[in-house]
Design an enzyme around this catalytic site. Structure first.
Site, short mmCIF file in Angstrom:
data_model
loop_
_atom_site.label_atom_id
_atom_site.label_comp_id
_atom_site.label_asym_id
_atom_site.label_seq_id
_atom_site.Cartn_x
_atom_site.Cartn_y
_atom_site.Cartn_z
N ARG A 131 1.18 -5.54 -5.25
CA ARG A 131 1.69 -6.56 -4.18
C ARG A 131 1.75 -7.58 -5.39
O ARG A 131 0.94 -7.96 -6.06
CB ARG A 131 0.63 -6.71 -3.33
CG ARG A 131 0.23 -5.55 -2.17
CD ARG A 131 -0.69 -5.98 -1.19
NE ARG A 131 -0.67 -5.08 -0.13
CZ ARG A 131 -1.85 -4.10 -0.07
NH1 ARG A 131 -2.85 -4.03 -1.02
NH2 ARG A 131 -1.68 -3.31 0.87
N ASP B 262 2.90 0.02 11.66
CA ASP B 262 2.81 -1.54 12.41
C ASP B 262 4.05 -2.21 12.42
O ASP B 262 4.19 -3.36 12.28
CB ASP B 262 1.64 -2.51 11.77
CG ASP B 262 1.67 -2.53 10.31
OD1 ASP B 262 2.63 -1.97 9.57
OD2 ASP B 262 1.11 -3.23 9.60
N GLY C 145 0.89 -1.28 0.01
CA GLY C 145 0.09 -0.02 0.05
C GLY C 145 1.09 1.25 0.17
O GLY C 145 1.84 1.41 0.88
N ASP D 58 0.08 2.28 8.20
CA ASP D 58 -0.28 1.65 9.59
C ASP D 58 0.42 1.82 10.64
O ASP D 58 0.05 1.49 11.79
CB ASP D 58 -0.62 0.20 9.06
CG ASP D 58 -1.67 0.08 8.16
OD1 ASP D 58 -2.47 0.96 7.94
OD2 ASP D 58 -2.06 -1.18 7.83
N ARG E 126 -4.88 -2.13 9.03
CA ARG E 126 -5.59 -3.56 9.03
C ARG E 126 -5.39 -4.34 10.23
O ARG E 126 -6.46 -4.95 10.45
CB ARG E 126 -4.72 -4.12 7.89
CG ARG E 126 -5.38 -5.15 7.09
CD ARG E 126 -4.40 -6.00 6.02
NE ARG E 126 -3.45 -5.17 5.60
CZ ARG E 126 -3.11 -4.90 4.59
NH1 ARG E 126 -3.66 -5.61 3.44
NH2 ARG E 126 -1.90 -4.37 3.96
N THR F 86 4.61 2.89 5.05
CA THR F 86 3.26 2.27 5.35
C THR F 86 2.43 3.08 6.48
O THR F 86 3.12 3.63 7.56
CB THR F 86 3.21 0.81 5.94
OG1 THR F 86 1.68 0.51 6.65
CG2 THR F 86 4.06 0.64 7.11
N ASP G 291 5.63 -4.61 6.06
CA ASP G 291 6.40 -5.90 6.64
C ASP G 291 6.26 -6.70 5.51
O ASP G 291 6.91 -7.61 5.19
CB ASP G 291 5.47 -6.52 7.92
CG ASP G 291 3.93 -6.43 7.53
OD1 ASP G 291 3.55 -5.98 6.60
OD2 ASP G 291 3.42 -7.09 8.56
O1 F6P Z 1 -1.47 -1.23 4.67
C1 F6P Z 1 -1.88 0.18 4.56
C2 F6P Z 1 -3.54 -0.26 4.09
O2 F6P Z 1 -3.91 1.17 3.85
C3 F6P Z 1 -4.11 -0.78 5.10
O3 F6P Z 1 -4.45 0.31 6.21
C4 F6P Z 1 -5.61 -1.34 4.55
O4 F6P Z 1 -6.07 -2.25 5.36
C5 F6P Z 1 -4.92 -1.79 3.37
O5 F6P Z 1 -3.68 -1.06 3.17
C6 F6P Z 1 -5.90 -1.51 2.26
O6 F6P Z 1 -5.41 -2.13 1.07
P1 F6P Z 1 -5.85 -2.12 -0.45
O7 F6P Z 1 -5.59 -0.68 -0.54
O8 F6P Z 1 -5.03 -2.85 -1.12
O9 F6P Z 1 -7.27 -2.17 -0.33
#
Ligand code: F6P
Length: 329
Positions: A76, A134, A15, A132, A176, A130, A107
């Site tokens: 990804r 995390d 992300g 998050d 997440r 990121t 991660d």
């Molecule tokens: O890891 C960053 C994040 O924005 C999380 O907060 C969220 O759950 C996820 O990515 C959403 O991913 P995507 O954009 O692939 O739906």
């Protein structure tokens, strides 16, 4: 003496996060100071498989520090998750005389980076992109501060309308598995309750009791921040369930991807710059297989093994604050 690095690659993976571009800029500028060539790899690790790279010089990154998203795009990659994919990636890097890689991501990115180095010997340094927050081993990740401020801006706006209309609102923020965005934006935004995955004290019953108690005291305006990853469910679910059980009408706002975009804050640009510089310097000194974290305004190098094995923890002081700040805590 470490073997001299001829060229490095830089990529953004997973992300996207505000500040990734400031980090790319720092990588390019530091490398050019050290007379190392830089290739930008497009769409994360997938770009190594698709052979999608372009040289990056100072002029290419001159004005990108304030831009959200990633000029290199991110993804990804399923193919890179396989040993064959990583072998292809390494062969391509070698064919272009790229001796090291700076991978900006979270991660998942560092898991892939560590495997790439272990299986193929390509040296990798990670920078923490990121929203998050995390990751263990760093005070904050690139993008987190911007996401918190974006969420806070939205919470402040919802506060205005919630107060004017005397309504019960659930606001869902991203994260997440981690409650950091909810905790920091909830405390700063004076939320009445903050629901996040690291806290198991709240149940639907405690929330309903809290809503009934506040209503009976004549407090008709309630704002509850919910982390996306909270085990009770998201804002939409909480709104429906709490309304059904208490009879109090409620509204839900899911902030979603607006938290990922936008101009990075000064703090994110600064830690992105520190991190990008430290990653290139580490590669030039023969170091690798590490993530660049930050402590205050100093970069710290944390081995991928430690960063990936340790659990990220919200600072105790912040947890105390969120429990006290939130009336329903
Ligand atoms: O890891 C960053 C994040 O924005 C999380 O907060 C969220 O759950 C996820 O990515 C959403 O991913 P995507 O954009 O692939 O739906």
């Amino acid at each position: 003496m470490p073997e001299a690095i001829r060229n490095i690659g830089v990529l953004t993976s997973g992300g996207d996060a505000p500040g990734m571009n400031a980090c790319i800029r720092a990588v390019v500028r530091s490398a050019s100071r050290l007379r190392i060539g830089v290739f930008g790899i497009e769409r994360g690790f997938q770009g190594l498989i698709d052979r999608s790279i372009r040289p990056l010089g100072d002029a290419d990154v001159w004005s990108i520090g304030g831009l959200g998203g990633s000029i290199l795009a991110s993804s990804r990659s399923d193919r890179f998750r396989t040993p064959e994919g990583r072998k292809e990636a390494a062969a391509f890097l070698r064919s272009r005389e790229i001796d090291g890689l700076v991978a900006i991501g979270g991660d998942g990115t560092f898991t892939g980076a560590r495997l790439l180095e272990d299986e193929t010997g390509i040296r990798v340094m990670g920078c923490t992109g990121t929203i998050d927050n995390d990751l263990a081993g760093t005070e904050s990740t690139i993008g987190f501060d911007t996401a918190v401020n974006t969420a806070l801006d939205a919470i402040d706006r919802i506060h205005d309308t919630a107060a004017a209309m005397q309504r019960l609102f659930f606001v869902e923020v991203m994260g997440r598995h981690a409650g950091d965005i909810a905790i920091y934006s909830g405390v700063a935004g004076a939320a009445d309750v903050v629901l996040y995955p690291e806290d198991r004290t709240h149940t639907l019953d405690t929330i309903c009791e809290y809503v009934n108690r506040e209503m009976s005291r004549g407090h008709r305006t309630i704002l509850i921040v919910v982390a996306e990853g909270d085990e009770l469910g998201g804002a939409e679910y909480m709104k429906n369930e709490v309304s059904r059980r208490t009879g109090v009408p409620a509204w839900a706002t899911v902030l979603g991807h607006i938290q990922r975009g936008g101009k990075p804050t000064a703090r994110d640009r600064i830690i992105a710059t520190l991190s990008g510089e430290a990653a290139v310097e580490a590669l030039a000194e023969g170091k690798s297989r590490m993530m660049v974290g930050v402590r205050g305004l100093s970069p710290v190098l944390v081995p991928f093994d430690e960063a990936l094995l340790a659990t990220h923890r919200v600072p105790e002081a912040m947890l105390r604050l969120v429990r006290r700040a939130a009336k329903g805590g």
